[in-house]
Structure formats: structure tokens, C-alpha cells
Motif scaffolding. Structure first.
Motif, PDB file in Angstrom:
ATOM      1  N   THR A  55      42.158  48.655  59.466  1.00 27.08           N
ATOM      2  CA  THR A  55      43.224  48.120  58.625  1.00 27.08           C
ATOM      3  C   THR A  55      43.995  49.261  57.967  1.00 27.08           C
ATOM      4  N   ASN A  56      44.870  48.895  57.065  1.00 21.64           N
ATOM      5  CA  ASN A  56      45.507  49.861  56.176  1.00 21.64           C
ATOM      6  C   ASN A  56      44.828  49.686  54.824  1.00 21.64           C
ATOM      7  N   LEU A  57      44.040  50.646  54.429  1.00 22.96           N
ATOM      8  CA  LEU A  57      43.210  50.501  53.236  1.00 22.96           C
ATOM      9  C   LEU A  57      44.043  50.226  51.997  1.00 22.96           C
ATOM     10  N   VAL A  58      45.091  51.016  51.771  1.00 24.55           N
ATOM     11  CA  VAL A  58      45.896  50.861  50.553  1.00 24.55           C
ATOM     12  C   VAL A  58      46.490  49.468  50.479  1.00 24.55           C
ATOM     13  N   LYS A  59      47.065  48.994  51.589  1.00 27.04           N
ATOM     14  CA  LYS A  59      47.740  47.696  51.579  1.00 27.04           C
ATOM     15  C   LYS A  59      46.747  46.534  51.483  1.00 27.04           C
ATOM     16  N   SER A  60      45.654  46.609  52.210  1.00 25.32           N
ATOM     17  CA  SER A  60      44.683  45.514  52.157  1.00 25.32           C
ATOM     18  C   SER A  60      44.043  45.425  50.776  1.00 25.32           C
ATOM     19  N   VAL A  61      43.781  46.589  50.159  1.00 21.92           N
ATOM     20  CA  VAL A  61      43.264  46.599  48.789  1.00 21.92           C
ATOM     21  C   VAL A  61      44.281  45.970  47.841  1.00 21.92           C
ATOM     22  N   ARG A  62      45.557  46.288  48.058  1.00 18.99           N
ATOM     23  CA  ARG A  62      46.608  45.730  47.195  1.00 18.99           C
ATOM     24  C   ARG A  62      46.666  44.215  47.320  1.00 18.99           C
ATOM     25  N   ALA A  63      46.530  43.690  48.543  1.00 18.34           N
ATOM     26  CA  ALA A  63      46.569  42.237  48.753  1.00 18.34           C
ATOM     27  C   ALA A  63      45.412  41.556  48.023  1.00 18.34           C
ATOM     28  N   LEU A  64      44.203  42.093  48.167  1.00 15.09           N
ATOM     29  CA  LEU A  64      43.048  41.484  47.510  1.00 15.09           C
ATOM     30  C   LEU A  64      43.130  41.651  45.998  1.00 15.09           C
ATOM     31  N   THR A  65      43.662  42.787  45.536  1.00 17.53           N
ATOM     32  CA  THR A  65      43.833  42.995  44.096  1.00 17.53           C
ATOM     33  C   THR A  65      44.714  41.925  43.492  1.00 17.53           C
ATOM     34  N   HIS A  66      45.782  41.544  44.186  1.00 15.26           N
ATOM     35  CA  HIS A  66      46.663  40.490  43.678  1.00 15.26           C
ATOM     36  C   HIS A  66      45.922  39.159  43.557  1.00 15.26           C
ATOM     37  N   LEU A  67      45.036  38.859  44.491  1.00 14.30           N
ATOM     38  CA  LEU A  67      44.263  37.611  44.401  1.00 14.30           C
ATOM     39  C   LEU A  67      43.311  37.653  43.202  1.00 14.30           C
ATOM     40  N   LEU A  68      42.701  38.807  42.967  1.00  9.22           N
ATOM     41  CA  LEU A  68      41.809  38.941  41.802  1.00  9.22           C
ATOM     42  C   LEU A  68      42.604  38.880  40.502  1.00  9.22           C
ATOM     43  N   ASP A  69      43.778  39.535  40.490  1.00  9.15           N
ATOM     44  CA  ASP A  69      44.626  39.483  39.293  1.00  9.15           C
ATOM     45  C   ASP A  69      45.070  38.058  38.995  1.00  9.15           C
ATOM     46  N   ASN A  70      45.379  37.313  40.047  1.00 14.74           N
ATOM     47  CA  ASN A  70      45.807  35.920  39.867  1.00 14.74           C
ATOM     48  C   ASN A  70      44.681  35.088  39.267  1.00 14.74           C
ATOM     49  N   ALA A  71      43.466  35.265  39.778  1.00 15.69           N
ATOM     50  CA  ALA A  71      42.314  34.540  39.235  1.00 15.69           C
ATOM     51  C   ALA A  71      42.053  34.936  37.788  1.00 15.69           C
ATOM     52  N   LEU A  72      42.168  36.222  37.498  1.00 16.44           N
ATOM     53  CA  LEU A  72      41.961  36.716  36.141  1.00 16.44           C
ATOM     54  C   LEU A  72      42.999  36.145  35.180  1.00 16.44           C
ATOM     55  N   LYS A  73      44.221  36.038  35.639  1.00 13.43           N
ATOM     56  CA  LYS A  73      45.310  35.569  34.795  1.00 13.43           C
ATOM     57  C   LYS A  73      45.131  34.111  34.383  1.00 13.43           C
ATOM     58  N   PHE A  74      44.632  33.285  35.297  1.00 14.31           N
ATOM     59  CA  PHE A  74      44.559  31.846  35.032  1.00 14.31           C
ATOM     60  C   PHE A  74      43.158  31.372  34.658  1.00 14.31           C
ATOM     61  N   THR A  75      42.209  32.317  34.454  1.00 10.21           N
ATOM     62  CA  THR A  75      40.854  31.937  34.048  1.00 10.21           C
ATOM     63  C   THR A  75      40.569  32.548  32.685  1.00 10.21           C
ATOM     64  N   THR A  76      40.736  31.767  31.647  1.00 10.13           N
ATOM     65  CA  THR A  76      40.522  32.268  30.290  1.00 10.13           C
ATOM     66  C   THR A  76      39.047  32.238  29.893  1.00 10.13           C
ATOM     67  N   GLU A  77      38.274  31.469  30.649  1.00  7.62           N
ATOM     68  CA  GLU A  77      36.824  31.457  30.450  1.00  7.62           C
ATOM     69  C   GLU A  77      36.184  30.918  31.728  1.00  7.62           C
ATOM     70  N   GLY A  78      34.901  31.186  31.889  1.00  9.07           N
ATOM     71  CA  GLY A  78      34.225  30.717  33.090  1.00  9.07           C
ATOM     72  C   GLY A  78      33.900  31.852  34.028  1.00  9.07           C
ATOM     73  N   THR A  79      34.117  31.621  35.340  1.00  5.00           N
ATOM     74  CA  THR A  79      33.657  32.570  36.349  1.00  5.00           C
ATOM     75  C   THR A  79      34.717  32.801  37.414  1.00  5.00           C
ATOM     76  N   VAL A  80      34.811  34.046  37.860  1.00  2.00           N
ATOM     77  CA  VAL A  80      35.595  34.401  39.046  1.00  2.00           C
ATOM     78  C   VAL A  80      34.611  34.954  40.065  1.00  2.00           C
ATOM     79  N   THR A  81      34.652  34.416  41.274  1.00  2.00           N
ATOM     80  CA  THR A  81      33.707  34.822  42.311  1.00  2.00           C
ATOM     81  C   THR A  81      34.458  35.380  43.510  1.00  2.00           C
ATOM     82  N   LEU A  82      34.014  36.565  43.972  1.00  2.00           N
ATOM     83  CA  LEU A  82      34.563  37.158  45.184  1.00  2.00           C
ATOM     84  C   LEU A  82      33.477  37.130  46.258  1.00  2.00           C
ATOM     85  N   LYS A  83      33.759  36.429  47.356  1.00  2.00           N
ATOM     86  CA  LYS A  83      32.817  36.355  48.469  1.00  2.00           C
ATOM     87  C   LYS A  83      33.386  37.138  49.651  1.00  2.00           C
ATOM     88  N   VAL A  84      32.548  37.994  50.219  1.00  2.00           N
ATOM     89  CA  VAL A  84      32.960  38.816  51.359  1.00  2.00           C
ATOM     90  C   VAL A  84      32.091  38.445  52.549  1.00  2.00           C
TER      91      VAL A  84
END
Length: 307
Positions: free
Chosen positions: A199-228
Motif C-alpha cells: 500500500t501507500n503507508l502515509v495515505k492508508s494511515v491518513r484514511a484510517l486516522t480520519h475514521l478514528l477521528d470521526n469516532a472520537l468526535k461523535f463519542t463523548t462517552e463509551g467505547t471506540v473499538t478498532l478491529k484489524v
């Protein structure tokens, strides 16, 4: 006396016979006259019908003439409108050509800017990584996002890394594992931990970072889970981000991937995170989707990348 009576009787009979034949002749003449009258009336009716037909034809002819004049006027008006539309089309075509030329110049300028800024951004990114400067890393990411909002060109897959490395660097870039008000859980399948990813490490990391940021933004309490995980049949690396946040209404499920869409105006950001994540994934021959089968609470986004 008798002779006189016989003579009178003979005269009476003769007159009766003459009267009979006269009446018979009169009846025949009356019948003939009636037949002549009927024939005459029939001819009169036929003539009247012919006259009526003639008048109708005459009226239709007048109407046809009037209709022809109206059609001629309408045709002349249509010709004038056509000429007017032709001139308007030529003007629009000329304007469109000028705009196309202008867009081409803008694209050439943008391409030159990318060629100039890309090495600079790579250098700054390397400095930020070596110094562990998360703010500088985030700034470089935001700058590169503007180029990825509507990116069309495929991204070269020149890095051979472990599938889990994308997850590790995205976690570090988002800082989600250091947030005190929620629980972060990372689950890496053992097979995924030992699988290589092209892959392209920088770009793929950026894509996944946006998904984590989105979860962080809309979860004020509780759990965020990343499954690989990996799907060896489809030859895909699968990164699943689940949160227990507010979730996404059904009507907004595809709308969220449009650029500059913000479901909550109170949160920071430009509304391009999910757009950029999907754009990057697809240009790496992968994808980002919202899992509509997820029953929540919250939402589940899935990033897939080809192995």
C-alpha cells in the motif's frame, strides 16, 4: 215506358262505367303525380345535401386557409426563436470554451503546486515523525487532505508493511488511545498481525486516522473499538471502527461521504474527513463504507485495502 226506363238505365250504367274509368284514370294520374312529386322531393333533398356539403367544404377551405396562415406565422416565429437560440448557444459555447481553458490553466497550476509542495510536505512529515510532533503531523495531514478531497489519480502502492502497522500509526496520529473520557480497544487478529500489505503507508494511515477521528468526535462517552483482520479469499485487509456514539440517521448514511457535510455544526472540522478517507481508499483499490447492518449503539465504518 219500359223502353224509356231501359234507356235511362243504359245511360246510367254507361255514365257509371265512364265515371269508373275516369276515376281509375284519375287515381293513376294522382299516383303518377305523387311519384313525380316524391322523385322531385328526393332530387330537392339530394340537391340540398349537395348544397350543404358544398357549404361545409367551403367553410373547411376557409378554415384551412386561415389555419395555413396561422401555421405560416407560427413557423416564422419559430424560425426567429431558433435563430435567437442559435446565437445564445454560440455565446454559451464560446463562454464554455473560455471556462474550459481557464479550468485547464487552473489544473496545470494546481499540478505544479503539487509538484512543488509534495516534497516539502514529505520533508515536514519526516521531521514531525522524527520529533514526535503530533501538532505538526496533524497540520501536514490537513494540508494534504485538500488534495485528496476530490482526487482522481490512483495512488501508487509502493510500501510493503505489516497490516497492523497501518493501525498502529493511525492510533498514534489520532491520539485516541490517550483520551480519558472514553475507552479505546484495539483488536488485531493473529493472522492480520503476520500478514504483509502492499500500500501507500502515509495515505492508508491518513484514511484510517480520519475514521478514528470521526469516532472520537461523535463519542463523548463509551467505547471506540478498532478491529484489524484479513480476508484471504478476497485478499483484503479489513479495518473496522466501531463506536458507541450518537450514530447516523438512515437518511444521512451516504450523505456523510459528501465533501463539507457536517452532521453536527458544533464540532470542529471542515466536514471532509470521511470524504478524504473514501477517496484515498478507492484510489488504493480499496473502499470505505458505513456498515448499515450494525445495530449500534453508534456506528461502524469499514476500511478495506487490497493485500
Amino acid at each position: 215506358m219500359l223502353y224509356a226506363l231501359l234507356i235511362i238505365l243504359a245511360v246510367a250504367v254507361g255514365e257509371a262505367i265512364a265515371l269508373f274509368f275516369q276515376m281509375k284514370a284519375s287515381r293513376k294520374q294522382a299516383a303518377e303525380q305523387k311519384q313525380l312529386l316524391d322523385d322531385y322531393q328526393h332530387r330537392v333533398d339530394e340537391q340540398q345535401k349537395l348544397l350543404n356539403d358544398y357549404r361545409a367544404l367551403e367553410k373547411n377551405f376557409d378554415n384551412v386557409g386561415e389555419g395555413y396562415e396561422q401555421a405560416l406565422l407560427a413557423f416564422e416565429k419559430m424560425e426567429a426563436e431558433q435563430e435567437k437560440n442559435k446565437k445564445a448557444y454560440e455565446a454559451l459555447e464560446k463562454r464554455a470554451g473560455a471556462l474550459q481553458d481557464q479550468c485547464t490553466r487552473y489544473e496545470e497550476f494546481a499540478q505544479k503546486c503539487r509538484e512543488v509542495f509534495a516534497p516539502t510536505l514529505d520533508e515536514i512529515r519526516a521531521i514531525a515523525k522524527s520529533t514526535a510532533n503530533t501538532k505538526l503531523t496533524a497540520l501536514v495531514g490537513k494540508i494534504s487532505d485538500m488534495d485528496d478531497v476530490d482526487g482522481q489519480l490512483a495512488i501508487g502502492r509502493t510500501d510493503n508493511i505489516l497490516v497492523s502497522q497501518v493501525a498502529d500509526e493511525a492510533i498514534a496520529a489520532s491520539g485516541i488511545d490517550n483520551i480519558s473520557y472514553l475507552k479505546f480497544d484495539k483488536q488485531v487478529d493473529p493472522v492480520a498481525a503476520a500478514t504483509m500489505l502492499s500500500t501507500n503507508l502515509v495515505k492508508s494511515v491518513r484514511a484510517l486516522t480520519h475514521l478514528l477521528d470521526n469516532a472520537l468526535k461523535f463519542t463523548t462517552e463509551g467505547t471506540v473499538t478498532l478491529k484489524v483482520a484479513v480476508d484471504m479469499d478476497k485478499m483484503q485487509a479489513i479495518y473496522t471502527v466501531e463506536d458507541t456514539g450518537a450514530g447516523i440517521e438512515e437518511a444521512e448514511r451516504e450523505h456523510v461521504f459528501e465533501p463539507y457535510v457536517k452532521l453536527n455544526q458544533f464540532f470542529d472540522g471542515q466536514g471532509i474527513g470521511l470524504t478524504v478517507a473514501r477517496s484515498i481508499a478507492r484510489r488504493l483499490d480499496g473502499d470505505v463504507v458505513l456498515d448499515t447492518t450494525y445495530e449500534g449503539p453508534g456506528s461502524r465504518f469499514v476500511l478495506t485495502l487490497p493485500i
